[in-house]
Design an enzyme around this catalytic site. Structure first.
Site, PDB file in Angstrom:
ATOM      1  CD  GLU A   1      50.723  41.107  38.731  1.00 29.26           C
ATOM      2  OE1 GLU A   1      49.952  41.505  39.817  1.00 29.26           O
ATOM      3  OE2 GLU A   1      50.978  41.850  37.858  1.00 29.26           O
TER       4      GLU A   1
ATOM      5  CD  GLU B   1      46.001  42.895  37.002  1.00 30.16           C
ATOM      6  OE1 GLU B   1      45.768  44.201  37.463  1.00 30.16           O
ATOM      7  OE2 GLU B   1      46.384  42.083  37.825  1.00 30.16           O
TER       8      GLU B   1
HETATM    9  C1  FCB Z   1      47.790  43.809  40.261  1.00 33.11           C
HETATM   10  C2  FCB Z   1      48.735  44.604  39.361  1.00 33.11           C
HETATM   11  C3  FCB Z   1      50.164  44.720  40.151  1.00 33.11           C
HETATM   12  C4  FCB Z   1      49.994  44.981  41.423  1.00 33.11           C
HETATM   13  C5  FCB Z   1      49.071  44.026  42.155  1.00 33.11           C
HETATM   14  C6  FCB Z   1      49.083  43.951  43.567  1.00 33.11           C
HETATM   15  O1  FCB Z   1      46.488  44.185  39.827  1.00 33.11           O
HETATM   16  O2  FCB Z   1      48.914  44.176  38.337  1.00 33.11           O
HETATM   17  O3  FCB Z   1      50.737  46.003  39.484  1.00 33.11           O
HETATM   18  O4  FCB Z   1      49.517  46.424  41.889  1.00 33.11           O
HETATM   19  O5  FCB Z   1      47.819  44.040  41.507  1.00 33.11           O
END
Ligand code: FCB
Length: 449
Positions: A354, A170
Site C-alpha cells: 500500500e 498491519e
Molecule cells: C492502511 C490500511 C488501509 C487503508 C489505508 C489508508 O492503514 O491498511 O485499509 O485504510 O491505511
C-alpha cells in the site's frame, strides 16, 4: 537498473472497505459491522453496509482495472463470508463452509484472471467474525487454530488459481487502534500485558496459516504485510543512517504495539527483541520454544504499507509543510529508506502492498476529477522506490492504495484515497486524472518517471 521485468503493478483494497452486502448470502457479522452499527464510533455515523457495492459491481471494477493496465490486484477475503460458526460445548466452534460466500470470491478471481490480472489475496484485513470476538477474539489462544481452519479453506478453494497470499494486514494497526486505543473495532482498551499476548496469538495464527497454505498449495508465495513509518536519516552520513536504522527497529515495552521488530523479528528470525524480553519477564517466561518454531515458518516476501516517514527527532511541523487530506506529511524518501532498511534486516523480497494519498477530490465542471497533487505525490514516492530497486533491493511490486475511494474506517467516507472516484449516491465510478497517469507509468515499467 529500474524495476524488475515482471514487476507487479496494482492497486489494493480491503473487503469491508468496498464490498457492502454486509448481511447477504449467509455472511455473518464482523466486528466492523457491529462497531459501525453501534452508531457512535464513525465520522458522520457511516457504515460499510453498502460502501462501493463492489460485491455486486466487481465485474465493472475489474474491467476498470484492466482498462488502466493493472497486472495485479491485492484484495482481502472476508472470513465472515467463508465460514459459519456454530458454538460447541468445549468453547470452540463447529465450522461449516458458506458456499455462496466462496462463490463470490471464485467469480472475482476468475474475472481477474480472464483480464490477465494476478490476484494477491489478504486473508485478514481486520474484519474478525463477530462470533469469534464473542469468545475473546485475539486474546483467546484458540483463535490461532480457528484462523488455521479458515486459511485451509481459502487454500483449498482458491489455491489452484491464487498463488500469492498475505496472512495479515498491519497487525500493529488493528491491535493498536482496535485493542489499545479503542478507536477501531472492536473498540477495546487493553493494557500492555494483554497486548503482548494478543500479538503472540496473531503471530501463531500467522505461522499456522503459512504452513496450512503451503501444505495445500506447494507453489504458493506467502507473506505478511506490515504498516510502517520508516525513520528518515537526518543526513546521508554513515552515522546518521545507522542511527535511523537503530531507532527504526528499536522495541520498547510502552509502545511495543507500534514496533516493527516486535512484529517482524519473530516471523523472520524466530525471536522477540531482546530489549522487550528483558523488560517483560512474565511474557518472556511464558513463550514456548515450539511457538517460536511455528512463528518463524519460512515466508517468501514481506509486504510494506508505507504512507509517510518519521523524523529521528520529531519536531513541530513547520508552517506550510505539505500534507495530505488525512493530515499525513508528504515524505517521498519514505519508500526508499523503508525498503532499504527492511531488506538489510530481513533479506526477503519486498512488495509495497500500500502507498497512496487522500486528496480533496471532487467532480469538476467538466465532469472529470483532477488530482494533480496525487500524481505528484505518487511520482515522487515512486522515484524513491525506483532508486532503492536500482541499488539492488529486491522489490517485486507496488500496489497503490486504493483502486476506488472507499470506507476509510473511523474516518468514514470523508478521505478519498482512490485512483477512481466513487459517487456514493449513484455508485458511478469516474477515473481520476491520476489513473490515466498511472497507466503510462505501468506501460513504461516506471521508466517514464
Ligand atoms: C492502511 C490500511 C488501509 C487503508 C489505508 C489508508 O492503514 O491498511 O485499509 O485504510 O491505511
Amino acid at each position: 537498473m529500474g524495476f524488475c521485468k515482471d514487476f507487479a503493478w496494482g492497486t489494493a483494497t480491503a473487503a469491508y472497505q468496498i464490498e457492502g452486502a454486509w448481511n447477504e448470502d449467509g455472511k455473518v457479522p464482523s466486528v466492523w459491522d457491529m462497531f459501525c452499527h453501534d452508531g457512535s464510533h464513525i465520522k458522520d455515523g457511516n457504515t460499510g453496509d453498502v460502501a462501493c457495492d463492489h460485491y455486486h459491481r466487481y465485474k465493472e471494477d475489474v474491467a476498470l482495472m484492466a482498462n488502466f493496465g493493472l497486472n495485479s490486484y491485492r484484495f482481502s477475503i472476508a472470513w465472515s463470508r467463508i465460514l459459519t460458526f456454530k458454538s460447541t460445548e468445549d468453547g470452540g466452534f463447529a465450522f461449516s463452509e458458506n458456499p455462496k460466500g466462496i462463490a463470490f470470491y471464485d467469480s472475482l478471481i476468475d474475472e481477474l484472471r480472464a483480464h490477465n490480472i494476478t490476484p494477491y489475496v489478504t486473508l485478514y484485513h481486520w474484519d474478525l467474525p463477530y462470533p469469534i470476538c464473542q469468545k475473546g477474539g485475539w486474546l483467546n489462544k484458540s483463535c490461532a487454530d480457528w484462523f488455521e481452519v479458515y486459511a485451509r479453506t481459502i487454500a483449498k478453494h482458491f489455491g489452484d488459481r491464487v498463488k500469492h497470499f498475505i496472512t495479515f494486514n498491519e497487525p500493529s494497526v488493528f491491535v493498536g487502534l482496535g485493542y489499545k486505543e479503542g478507536t477501531h473495532a472492536p473498540g477495546y482498551k487493553f493494557d500492555t500485558r494483554d497486548i503482548l499476548f494478543i500479538g503472540h496469538h496473531i503471530q501463531l495464527a500467522h505461522g499456522k496459516a503459512v504452513r496450512a497454505i503451503k501444505s495445500l498449495v506447494p507453489d504458493a508465495k506467502v507473506g505478511i504485510t506490515f504498516a510502517t513509518q520508516p525513520v528518515l536519516p537526518e543526513n546521508e552520513s554513515k552515522e546518521a543512517i545507522r542511527a535511523a536504522y537503530e531507532a527504526y527497529f528499536s522495541c520498547k515495552k510502552e509502545d511495543v504495539v507500534w514496533s516493527e521488530s516486535f512484529w517482524c523479528d519473530p516471523i523472520v528470525k524466530g525471536v522477540y527483541p531482546e530489549s522487550l524480553l528483558s523488560e517483560c519477564t512474565e511474557f518472556a517466561d511464558s513463550i514456548q520454544k515450539e511457538d517460536m518454531e511455528l512463528i518463524k515458518t519460512k515466508i517468501d516476501f514481506i509486504g510494506l504499507n508505507i504512507y509517510l516517514g518519521r523524523l529521528m527527532h520529531p519536531q513541530k511541523r513547520l508552517p506550510g509543510t505539505p500534507h495530505t487530506d488525512v493530515n499525513w506529511d508528504v515524505t517521498p524518501s519514505a519508500l526508499y529508506w523503508g525498503t532499504k532498511f527492511f531488506y538489510e534486516r530481513y533479506n526477503l523480497p519486498i512488495y509495497i502492498t500500500e502507498n497512496g494519498m487522500a486528496c480533496h477530490d471532487w467532480v469538476s465542471l467538466d465532469g472529470k476529477v483532477h488530482d494533480p497533487n496525487r500524481i505528484d505525490y505518487l511520482h515522487r514516492y515512486l522515484l524513491g522506490l525506483r532508486n532503492a530497486a536500482g541499488e539492488g533491493i529486491d522489490i517485486r511490486g507496488y500496489f497503490q492504495w486504493s483502486l476506488l475511494d472507499n470506507f476509510e474506517w473511523a474516518e468514514g467516507y470523508n478521505p478519498r484515497f482512490g485512483m477512481i472516484y466513487c459517487d456514493y449516491a449513484t455508485q458511478k465510478r469516474i477515473p481520476k486524472d491520476s489513473a490515466y497517469w498511472y497507466k503510462t507509468v505501468i506501460e513504461s515499467n516506471g521508466e517514464n518517471l
